[in-house]
Design a protein around this motif. Structure first.
Motif, PDB file in Angstrom:
ATOM      1  N   MET A  20       0.799  -1.014   0.002  1.00  0.00           N
ATOM      2  CA  MET A  20       0.060  -0.098   0.092  1.00  0.00           C
ATOM      3  C   MET A  20       0.799   1.237  -0.108  1.00  0.00           C
ATOM      4  N   SER A  21       0.610   2.027  -1.047  1.00  0.00           N
ATOM      5  CA  SER A  21       1.410   3.105  -1.100  1.00  0.00           C
ATOM      6  C   SER A  21       1.136   4.315  -0.106  1.00  0.00           C
ATOM      7  N   SER A  22       2.233   4.926   0.379  1.00  0.00           N
ATOM      8  CA  SER A  22       2.021   6.150   1.299  1.00  0.00           C
ATOM      9  C   SER A  22       2.838   7.287   0.885  1.00  0.00           C
ATOM     10  N   LEU A  23       2.694   7.487  -0.239  1.00  0.00           N
ATOM     11  CA  LEU A  23       3.567   8.759  -0.965  1.00  0.00           C
ATOM     12  C   LEU A  23       2.412   9.814  -1.163  1.00  0.00           C
ATOM     13  N   GLY A  24       3.012  10.916  -1.310  1.00  0.00           N
ATOM     14  CA  GLY A  24       2.294  12.050  -1.515  1.00  0.00           C
ATOM     15  C   GLY A  24       1.472  11.716  -2.758  1.00  0.00           C
ATOM     16  N   LEU A  25       0.262  12.528  -2.706  1.00  0.00           N
ATOM     17  CA  LEU A  25      -0.815  12.434  -3.814  1.00  0.00           C
ATOM     18  C   LEU A  25      -0.378  13.506  -4.989  1.00  0.00           C
ATOM     19  N   ALA A  26      -0.636  13.031  -6.060  1.00  0.00           N
ATOM     20  CA  ALA A  26      -0.116  14.159  -7.328  1.00  0.00           C
ATOM     21  C   ALA A  26      -1.442  14.669  -7.713  1.00  0.00           C
ATOM     22  N   TYR A  27      -2.524  14.667  -6.999  1.00  0.00           N
ATOM     23  CA  TYR A  27      -3.992  15.183  -7.411  1.00  0.00           C
ATOM     24  C   TYR A  27      -4.471  15.871  -6.351  1.00  0.00           C
ATOM     25  N   ASP A  28      -5.533  16.557  -6.691  1.00  0.00           N
ATOM     26  CA  ASP A  28      -6.593  17.095  -5.437  1.00  0.00           C
ATOM     27  C   ASP A  28      -6.802  16.289  -4.456  1.00  0.00           C
ATOM     28  N   SER A  29      -7.010  16.414  -3.207  1.00  0.00           N
ATOM     29  CA  SER A  29      -7.510  15.740  -2.171  1.00  0.00           C
ATOM     30  C   SER A  29      -8.534  15.020  -2.568  1.00  0.00           C
ATOM     31  N   PRO A  30      -8.560  13.791  -2.244  1.00  0.00           N
ATOM     32  CA  PRO A  30      -9.630  12.644  -2.472  1.00  0.00           C
ATOM     33  C   PRO A  30     -10.606  12.793  -1.144  1.00  0.00           C
ATOM     34  N   VAL A  31     -10.267  13.526  -0.127  1.00  0.00           N
ATOM     35  CA  VAL A  31     -11.146  13.344   1.001  1.00  0.00           C
ATOM     36  C   VAL A  31     -12.452  14.299   0.709  1.00  0.00           C
ATOM     37  N   LYS A  32     -13.598  13.739   1.331  1.00  0.00           N
ATOM     38  CA  LYS A  32     -14.946  14.510   1.379  1.00  0.00           C
ATOM     39  C   LYS A  32     -14.627  15.815   1.874  1.00  0.00           C
ATOM     40  N   ALA A  33     -15.533  16.555   1.574  1.00  0.00           N
ATOM     41  CA  ALA A  33     -15.496  18.124   2.394  1.00  0.00           C
ATOM     42  C   ALA A  33     -16.074  17.822   3.684  1.00  0.00           C
ATOM     43  N   ASP A  34     -17.041  16.854   3.560  1.00  0.00           N
ATOM     44  CA  ASP A  34     -17.830  16.851   5.017  1.00  0.00           C
ATOM     45  C   ASP A  34     -17.527  15.277   5.792  1.00  0.00           C
ATOM     46  N   SER A  35     -16.174  14.833   5.470  1.00  0.00           N
ATOM     47  CA  SER A  35     -15.514  13.658   5.980  1.00  0.00           C
ATOM     48  C   SER A  35     -15.564  13.780   7.468  1.00  0.00           C
ATOM     49  N   PRO A  36     -15.945  12.732   8.104  1.00  0.00           N
ATOM     50  CA  PRO A  36     -15.609  12.834   9.711  1.00  0.00           C
ATOM     51  C   PRO A  36     -14.134  12.769   9.903  1.00  0.00           C
ATOM     52  N   SER A  37     -13.458  13.156  11.132  1.00  0.00           N
ATOM     53  CA  SER A  37     -12.277  12.984  11.537  1.00  0.00           C
ATOM     54  C   SER A  37     -11.995  11.620  12.029  1.00  0.00           C
ATOM     55  N   ARG A  38     -13.132  10.783  12.672  1.00  0.00           N
ATOM     56  CA  ARG A  38     -12.812   9.680  13.249  1.00  0.00           C
ATOM     57  C   ARG A  38     -13.955   8.899  12.943  1.00  0.00           C
ATOM     58  N   TYR A  39     -14.054   7.375  12.884  1.00  0.00           N
ATOM     59  CA  TYR A  39     -15.092   6.469  12.475  1.00  0.00           C
ATOM     60  C   TYR A  39     -14.791   5.112  13.317  1.00  0.00           C
ATOM     61  N   THR A  40     -15.568   4.662  13.831  1.00  0.00           N
ATOM     62  CA  THR A  40     -15.531   3.464  14.554  1.00  0.00           C
ATOM     63  C   THR A  40     -16.182   2.344  13.847  1.00  0.00           C
ATOM     64  N   VAL A  41     -15.412   1.420  13.527  1.00  0.00           N
ATOM     65  CA  VAL A  41     -15.849   0.253  12.701  1.00  0.00           C
ATOM     66  C   VAL A  41     -16.745  -0.535  13.428  1.00  0.00           C
ATOM     67  N   GLU A  42     -18.016  -0.845  12.697  1.00  0.00           N
ATOM     68  CA  GLU A  42     -19.159  -1.645  13.202  1.00  0.00           C
ATOM     69  C   GLU A  42     -19.015  -2.988  12.666  1.00  0.00           C
ATOM     70  N   LYS A  43     -19.648  -4.154  13.278  1.00  0.00           N
ATOM     71  CA  LYS A  43     -19.927  -5.351  12.490  1.00  0.00           C
ATOM     72  C   LYS A  43     -20.949  -5.212  11.415  1.00  0.00           C
ATOM     73  N   GLY A  44     -20.771  -5.759  10.451  1.00  0.00           N
ATOM     74  CA  GLY A  44     -21.452  -5.697   9.088  1.00  0.00           C
ATOM     75  C   GLY A  44     -21.005  -4.393   8.148  1.00  0.00           C
ATOM     76  N   ASP A  45     -19.857  -3.829   8.588  1.00  0.00           N
ATOM     77  CA  ASP A  45     -19.434  -2.703   7.738  1.00  0.00           C
ATOM     78  C   ASP A  45     -18.383  -3.497   6.862  1.00  0.00           C
ATOM     79  N   THR A  46     -18.403  -2.866   5.494  1.00  0.00           N
ATOM     80  CA  THR A  46     -17.155  -3.241   4.656  1.00  0.00           C
ATOM     81  C   THR A  46     -16.289  -2.229   4.332  1.00  0.00           C
ATOM     82  N   LEU A  47     -15.182  -2.865   3.982  1.00  0.00           N
ATOM     83  CA  LEU A  47     -13.901  -1.854   3.656  1.00  0.00           C
ATOM     84  C   LEU A  47     -14.734  -0.497   2.516  1.00  0.00           C
ATOM     85  N   TRP A  48     -15.273  -0.952   1.418  1.00  0.00           N
ATOM     86  CA  TRP A  48     -15.829  -0.132   0.794  1.00  0.00           C
ATOM     87  C   TRP A  48     -16.845   0.899   1.281  1.00  0.00           C
TER      88      TRP A  48
END
Length: 333
Positions: A1-29
């Motif tokens: 998994m690459s941890s290099l700097g991104l060459a494009y605009d940030s892919p992060v959503k403008a309203d992205s949370p700063s933290r998320y607790t994984v729940e049973k039934g979640d998927t990586l997607w």
């Protein structure tokens, strides 16, 4: 998994949370979609934690945080659900989790195609596979516990096999090349012995009645891999939705589709492809011309089982129904 700097605009959503607790039934997607406008870019901003045995596996109770390292967005596990899971015992030995990591996609939607779904690359390969020709007691059909007999080359094979039946032939809509013959999963059998060219076998389990002419194939361990991660293909690629495994005209979320590209085009498990409508035209009354309309992305498909010349993909998102013939392309952020 690459941890290099991104060459494009940030892919992060403008309203992205700063933290998320994984729940049973979640998927990586699901989790990727929570943080990112382009969920397939997850591998490029995932910050691996060297203190964890396999930092790419995520479990219920884990807390994922959005952080910035050298000005670049990173997703990382800030805490594990069970502290005992991350204790470093020695430089080489670490505690392994007892519970299951969350899957990349809902495995229930593709389980049957992971376990079975053998594909023959040609009629010749199908015809050269061992075949069932009789059953003990002269039965015409067989089920679990029955003894059956097969002929063919069993040299060097294992003791457990899949039995498949000839299914749909997949033809490339652009080149008319036969991409594969789908083997319908009939069941599994155990080899008892081979004598004078005849294999004696016992039916272990069956999804349907076994019949003379059904083919005997080695079990494909690669189809059981479920720890793939969504990502963009290694190189730009364009393909076509060639068939719908659910045998319906309209294709929707979590349906399995056949893609007319495979391992020979370097498609891998986890590769994401964007879905576009077939080219449409509209009449311009001011110039009396038919004009091709700009293509619009209407969904995303993830390859979960590539074969030599074709692949199975699961529809992860669809703004509208997808149809056979729609275009597949490497996604753009």
């Amino acid at each position: 998994m690459s941890s290099l700097g991104l060459a494009y605009d940030s892919p992060v959503k403008a309203d992205s949370p700063s933290r998320y607790t994984v729940e049973k039934g979640d998927t990586l997607w699901d989790i990727s979609t929570t943080f990112l406008d382009s969920p397939w870019l997850w591998p490029e901003i995932w910050h691996a934690n060297p203190q964890i045995a396999n930092p790419h596996l995520i479990y219920p109770g884990d807390v994922i945080s959005l952080v910035y390292i050298n000005g670049q967005p990173r997703l990382m596990i800030s805490s594990r659900g069970k502290p005992g899971r991350t204790i470093k015992l020695t430089p080489k030995i670490r505690v392994k989790p007892g519970e299951s990591a969350i899957p990349a996609i809902p495995l229930s939607a593709v389980q049957s195609y992971l376990k079975g779904g053998h594909v023959f690359s040609s009629e010749e390969q199908l015809n050269n596979a061992p075949y069932v020709f009789a059953a003990k007691g002269g039965k015409l059909v067989s089920g679990a516990g029955d003894k059956i007999y097969a002929r063919g080359d069993f040299a060097g094979h294992t003791l457990r096999f899949d039995v498949v039946r000839r299914g749909q032939q997949i033809v490339d809509p652009e080149t008319d090349e036969v991409l594969g013959l789908i083997g319908i999963d009939v069941g599994t059998i155990n080899l008892s012995r081979v004598r004078e060219g005849v294999a004696s076998m016992v039916v272990q389990d069956s999804n349907m009645e076994m019949k003379p002419g059904d083919r005997v194939v080695k079990q494909d361990a690669s189809g059981l891999v479920t720890t793939f991660f969504p990502r963009a293909p290694a190189a730009p690629l364009e393909g076509i939705v060639t068939a719908n495994m659910n045998n319906t005209k309209k294709i929707s979320k979590f349906d399995t589709v056949v893609i007319n590209k495979g391992e020979r085009e370097s498609l891998r498990q986890g590769d994401i492809l964007a879905v576009y409508r077939k080219t449409q035209e509209a009449f311009d009354p001011f110039t009396n011309e038919q004009v091709s309309l700009p293509s619009e992305r209407i969904g995303l498909v993830m390859v979960y089982r590539p074969f030599e010349k074709m692949s199975y993909g699961i529809v992860l998102s669809a703004k509208e129904d997808i149809e056979v013939g729609y275009i597949l392309r490497s996604p753009q952020p």
